[in-house]
Design an enzyme around this catalytic site. Structure first.
Site, mmCIF file in Angstrom:
data_model
loop_
_atom_site.group_PDB
_atom_site.id
_atom_site.type_symbol
_atom_site.label_atom_id
_atom_site.label_comp_id
_atom_site.label_asym_id
_atom_site.label_seq_id
_atom_site.Cartn_x
_atom_site.Cartn_y
_atom_site.Cartn_z
ATOM 1 N N GLY A 71 0.852 -1.245 0.137
ATOM 2 C CA GLY A 71 0.147 -0.107 0.084
ATOM 3 C C GLY A 71 0.895 1.292 -0.210
ATOM 4 O O GLY A 71 0.827 2.247 0.617
ATOM 5 N N THR A 98 6.905 9.084 3.951
ATOM 6 C CA THR A 98 5.567 9.020 3.069
ATOM 7 C C THR A 98 4.741 10.220 3.062
ATOM 8 O O THR A 98 4.914 11.061 4.078
ATOM 9 C CB THR A 98 4.830 7.724 3.254
ATOM 10 O OG1 THR A 98 4.306 8.016 4.696
ATOM 11 C CG2 THR A 98 5.432 6.453 3.484
ATOM 12 N N GLU A 99 4.007 10.291 1.999
ATOM 13 C CA GLU A 99 3.193 11.526 1.701
ATOM 14 C C GLU A 99 2.091 11.570 3.173
ATOM 15 O O GLU A 99 1.949 12.651 3.799
ATOM 16 C CB GLU A 99 2.312 11.436 0.822
ATOM 17 C CG GLU A 99 3.103 11.542 -0.533
ATOM 18 C CD GLU A 99 4.313 10.615 -0.810
ATOM 19 O OE1 GLU A 99 4.101 9.526 -0.252
ATOM 20 O OE2 GLU A 99 5.161 11.060 -1.651
ATOM 21 N N GLU A 100 1.731 10.306 3.630
ATOM 22 C CA GLU A 100 0.702 10.164 4.655
ATOM 23 C C GLU A 100 1.511 10.698 5.851
ATOM 24 O O GLU A 100 0.764 11.439 6.856
ATOM 25 C CB GLU A 100 0.248 8.853 4.644
ATOM 26 C CG GLU A 100 -1.347 8.530 5.226
ATOM 27 C CD GLU A 100 -2.404 9.587 4.657
ATOM 28 O OE1 GLU A 100 -2.233 9.567 3.472
ATOM 29 O OE2 GLU A 100 -3.180 10.125 5.529
ATOM 30 N N ASN A 125 -3.340 -6.366 -5.558
ATOM 31 C CA ASN A 125 -3.968 -6.528 -4.160
ATOM 32 C C ASN A 125 -3.169 -7.251 -3.271
ATOM 33 O O ASN A 125 -3.220 -8.672 -3.569
ATOM 34 C CB ASN A 125 -5.512 -7.228 -4.507
ATOM 35 C CG ASN A 125 -6.315 -7.239 -3.048
ATOM 36 O OD1 ASN A 125 -5.546 -7.023 -2.146
ATOM 37 N ND2 ASN A 125 -7.416 -7.473 -3.371
ATOM 38 N N SER A 126 -2.467 -6.793 -2.675
ATOM 39 C CA SER A 126 -1.537 -7.498 -1.776
ATOM 40 C C SER A 126 -2.133 -8.515 -0.775
ATOM 41 O O SER A 126 -1.411 -9.401 -0.309
ATOM 42 C CB SER A 126 -0.657 -6.495 -0.934
ATOM 43 O OG SER A 126 -1.558 -5.960 0.116
ATOM 44 N N ASP A 128 -5.177 1.806 5.462
ATOM 45 C CA ASP A 128 -6.533 2.219 5.734
ATOM 46 C C ASP A 128 -6.921 1.618 6.935
ATOM 47 O O ASP A 128 -6.844 0.575 7.252
ATOM 48 C CB ASP A 128 -7.089 1.679 4.596
ATOM 49 C CG ASP A 128 -6.811 2.530 3.233
ATOM 50 O OD1 ASP A 128 -6.370 3.447 3.409
ATOM 51 O OD2 ASP A 128 -6.975 1.812 2.305
HETATM 52 C C1 LIG Z 1 -3.758 5.551 3.445
HETATM 53 S S1 LIG Z 1 -2.806 5.087 2.237
HETATM 54 C C2 LIG Z 1 -1.095 5.172 2.797
HETATM 55 C C3 LIG Z 1 -0.145 5.346 1.795
HETATM 56 C C4 LIG Z 1 1.488 5.470 2.129
HETATM 57 N N1 LIG Z 1 1.954 4.067 2.676
HETATM 58 C C5 LIG Z 1 1.562 6.492 2.730
HETATM 59 O O1 LIG Z 1 2.195 6.539 4.008
HETATM 60 O O2 LIG Z 1 1.768 7.592 2.308
HETATM 61 C C6 LIG Z 1 -3.084 3.388 1.922
HETATM 62 C C7 LIG Z 1 -2.863 2.814 0.717
HETATM 63 O O3 LIG Z 1 -2.836 1.484 0.686
HETATM 64 C C8 LIG Z 1 -3.378 1.043 -0.476
HETATM 65 N N2 LIG Z 1 -4.239 -0.197 -0.199
HETATM 66 C C9 LIG Z 1 -5.154 -0.493 0.462
HETATM 67 N N3 LIG Z 1 -5.335 -1.847 0.303
HETATM 68 C C10 LIG Z 1 -4.476 -2.457 -0.373
HETATM 69 C C11 LIG Z 1 -4.600 -3.710 -0.879
HETATM 70 N N4 LIG Z 1 -5.001 -4.600 -0.753
HETATM 71 N N5 LIG Z 1 -3.302 -4.014 -1.808
HETATM 72 C C12 LIG Z 1 -2.517 -2.986 -1.987
HETATM 73 N N6 LIG Z 1 -2.736 -1.563 -1.774
HETATM 74 C C13 LIG Z 1 -3.584 -1.460 -0.782
HETATM 75 C C14 LIG Z 1 -4.480 2.175 -0.809
HETATM 76 O O4 LIG Z 1 -4.617 2.209 -2.108
HETATM 77 C C15 LIG Z 1 -3.751 3.449 -0.598
HETATM 78 O O5 LIG Z 1 -2.978 3.975 -1.404
#
Ligand SMILES: C[S@@+](CC[C@H](N)C(=O)[O-])C[C@H]1O[C@@H](n2cnc3c(N)ncnc32)[C@H](O)[C@@H]1O
Lengths: 253, 387
Positions: A74, A228-230, A130-131, A153
């Site tokens: 993610g 990270t951006e978040e 989808n991890s 998330d």
């Molecule tokens: C809140 S963001 C955090 C992104 C990054 N790690 C950061 O800290 O800025 C969560 C990310 O996980 C991705 N994500 C959610 N479920 C996922 C999955 N099953 N497989 C891959 N990516 C996933 C979402 O699309 C989103 O971009």
């Protein structure tokens, strides 16, 4: 050719050559449970590393043997990977991201960085996947030495807890792709999720907490909240963060 | 985990159609047949949940079953010798999960060391079955990856040589594959749909390939029975244990009725192959639990063993009902009735086709259909904005 260039100019900043984020906006949440519509390698052997890391797999030299060691699950807009790439220039690393446009953004970002910094960022790439379903399709047993789960998330409602990317059953798969001694890094600004991730890892027989002193010595740890951006968003708002870092240990039988 | 409910919209789209299943106790003490939500057990009662697959550990101490959400549960069924002790009272504990996939098959390795699970997402997972399974099965030994469609069935090839740990699997891709399951390496692939001559008739059509619905190996591992959707009868494969390859041995047809087995099984001590054809009925909207509406036809193949010679013994044939062990009482219990009408067979064949299609169908939604599905989801409405 011409057409491609004009598109590139449109979505990329003229001054830096980097992709502009607003052209890669997407829905905030994707449902990881829905079925996929992107190609998935049938097995790790089918994953084409040379395509992702051409510099590491020159065409004249047959069977380059280097394997991906770090996975950012993610990865969002890819900030962590960009920092790690410089910190570990010899390690191959990959981001896994569910959202199509976000994945595209990271891809463009890496390609642009490779162009403006020749010889650098060759060890980083991204896949849309989808991890929660396809980790074993990408990595062999014990292949990874580091896995990252930064600001995942939260899925607050109990009914949706099973969508959380850290869960007791999914940890079995992460333990499978991590080699003994490998490290799983998690961080969140949501206290409830922090408690949950810590409890899942703590209760798992194949993981043990990394000690405070080791954490201080690990250069990766400070990136968790800053790269990270978040993480940067949380830092700007002076939000609290909750970290859980665990080591893969051998099974006791 | 506590919450295993799929989105309702998804659930509705999925028709409640599934092939009948059969499982045999190592000493043939118990035989169970499951059709839809019904589980009929000859001498053992288990669960009311919708089970997609079930197996008893090789020491007979644990029953594992998968629900339709990809979670595998274990029940301690202990010692059955005391008849009044109902194993039903014991609680089922979740021990592992295939994230949001349907587990199509679950088996224990012959040495009891592993529990192997196959799913709709082309995966086979080999997990160490721990001494204390009630604490979960966390250590994954391998994944066997290579099928290009859902994996429908698994069978172990028992070898004297314990270094040779072989497994065969069948799939919606119409192949049977041979694996070294401890390492997850693919050793051989046999295109059984083509070998049974089932592909010619549908060539050029966008018709789905005939899925392999079940597999069963003889105790010495040299012969493998293969049930294929739309093949009336059974296909026998030879497994060469030294070259670790598969080849066609024979196709055996069933006289008298259009019997297409959906699930097959054998005990390790008796050279009989038990076969069931059946499915929960397609047209049963009013929750009518009339068991006579559900078809389960049981047939038995004799001479299901192989002694290394090149020809299969003449004893390899499908038995008449009166030749079946325990004959009428057993058939009555497992089939629900003794006489089965012609139309029930075509209904069952149709239902099996549909259930196989359902395993595939989610992969092939049109873009339009996906939008409709998205709109139908209730989770989108109460999304918490994160930015
Ligand atoms: C809140 S963001 C955090 C992104 C990054 N790690 C950061 O800290 O800025 C969560 C990310 O996980 C991705 N994500 C959610 N479920 C996922 C999955 N099953 N497989 C891959 N990516 C996933 C979402 O699309 C989103 O971009």
């Amino acid at each position: 050719m011409l057409e491609q260039e004009s598109i590139a100019n449109h979505t990329h900043s003229k001054t830096t050559g980097l992709p502009r984020k607003r052209f890669y906006r997407a829905r905030a949440h994707s449902n990881p449970l829905s079925d996929s519509h992107f190609p998935v390698p049938a097995s790790p052997a089918q994953f084409d590393c040379a395509l992702h890391y051409p510099q590491f797999f020159p065409p004249n030299k047959t069977n380059g043997s280097q394997k991906i060691e770090f996975a950012d699950i993610g990865c969002g807009f890819g900030g962590l990977l960009i920092s790690l790439s410089v910190l570990f220039p010899d390690k191959l690393m990959i981001g896994m991201e569910l959202r199509d446009k976000v994945t595209e953004y990271v891809k463009e970002r890496v390609l642009a960085l490779r162009v403006s910094n020749p010889g650098q960022y060759e060890n980083v790439s991204v896949v849309r996947t989808n991890s929660m379903k396809y980790i074993p399709n990408y990595f062999e047993k014990g292949q990874l030495t580091k896995m990252f789960f930064l600001f995942p998330d939260p899925h607050f409602k109990e009914k949706n807890h099973r969508r959380r990317v850290i869960s007791p059953h999914l940890l079995d798969e992460y333990a499978y792709v991590l080699r003994v001694g490998g490290i799983i890094y998690t961080i969140t600004d949501v206290e409830e999720l922090g408690v949950w991730m810590n409890a899942c890892l703590d209760g798992h027989p194949l993981f043990e907490a990394v000690s405070e002193s080791e954490l201080e010595a690990d250069p990766v740890v400070e990136l968790l909240s800053s790269a990270t951006e978040e993480g940067q968003k949380v830092a700007r708002n002076e939000g609290q963060t909750f970290r859980a870092v665990y080591r893969r240990i051998a099974a006791s039988r | 985990m506590e919450d295993t409910h799929m989105e309702e919209s998804e659930q509705k789209l999925e028709s409640e159609v599934a092939p009948a299943l059969i499982a045999i106790h190592p000493n043939q003490k118990f035989i169970s047949v499951s059709i839809g939500s019904e589980l009929r057990v000859f001498n053992l009662q288990v669960s009311e949940k919708r089970v997609t697959s079930l197996a008893i550990s090789s020491d007979g101490k644990f029953l594992c079953f998968a629900d339709k959400f990809g979670v595998v549960y274990v029940v301690d069924i202990g010692d059955h010798s005391c008849e009044n002790q109902a194993p039903l009272s014991k609680k089922a504990v979740p021990i592992l999960s295939h994230y949001c996939s349907i587990i199509t098959r679950l088996e224990f390795s012959p040495d009891g060391q592993y529990i192997v699970t196959a799913d709709r997402d082309f995966k086979i997972r080999v997990t160490v079955f721990p001494k204390e399974p009630l604490n979960g099965a966390h250590e994954i030994q391998s994944f066997c990856l290579g099928h290009t469609d859902f994996v429908s069935c698994l069978a172990f090839v028992h070898c004297q040589d314990s270094a040779n740990q072989l497994l065969v699997s069948g799939s919606g891709d119409s192949t049977v594959r041979l694996w070294d399951y401890a390492s997850g390496s693919l050793l051989d692939t046999c295109d059984v749909g083509a070998k049974a001559g089932l592909l010619d008739s549908i060539q050029g059509q966008d018709e789905i390939l005939p899925a392999v619905t079940d597999l069963c190996a003889t105790p010495d591992g040299s012969l493998i029975a293969v049930a294929i959707q739309s093949l009336p009868g059974i296909l026998l494969l030879k497994c060469n244990l030294s070259s670790r390859t598969l080849s066609l041995s024979k196709v055996i047809s069933v006289d008298g009725e259009p019997f297409i087995p959906t699930s097959i099984g054998a005990s390790s001590s008796v050279p009989l192959l038990w076969m069931v054809m059946g499915a929960s009925s397609i047209s049963q909207p009013n929750n009518n639990k009339d068991s006579t509406a559900l078809l389960a036809r049981v047939r038995v193949l004799s001479g299901f063993d192989f002694n290394g010679s090149d020809s299969i013994s003449h004893e390899t044939r499908v038995l008449e009902d009166k030749e079946v062990p325990y004959s009428d009482p057993l058939l009555l219990e497992l089939q629900g009735k003794l006489c089965i009408g012609e139309e029930a067979f075509s209904t069952a064949a149709q239902a099996v086709k549909m259930s196989m299609r359902n395993l595939l169908i989610k992969k092939h939604y049109s873009a339009e259909r996906r939008e409709v599905r998205k709109k139908g989801r209730n989770d989108k409405k109460n999304q918490t904005p994160l930015s």
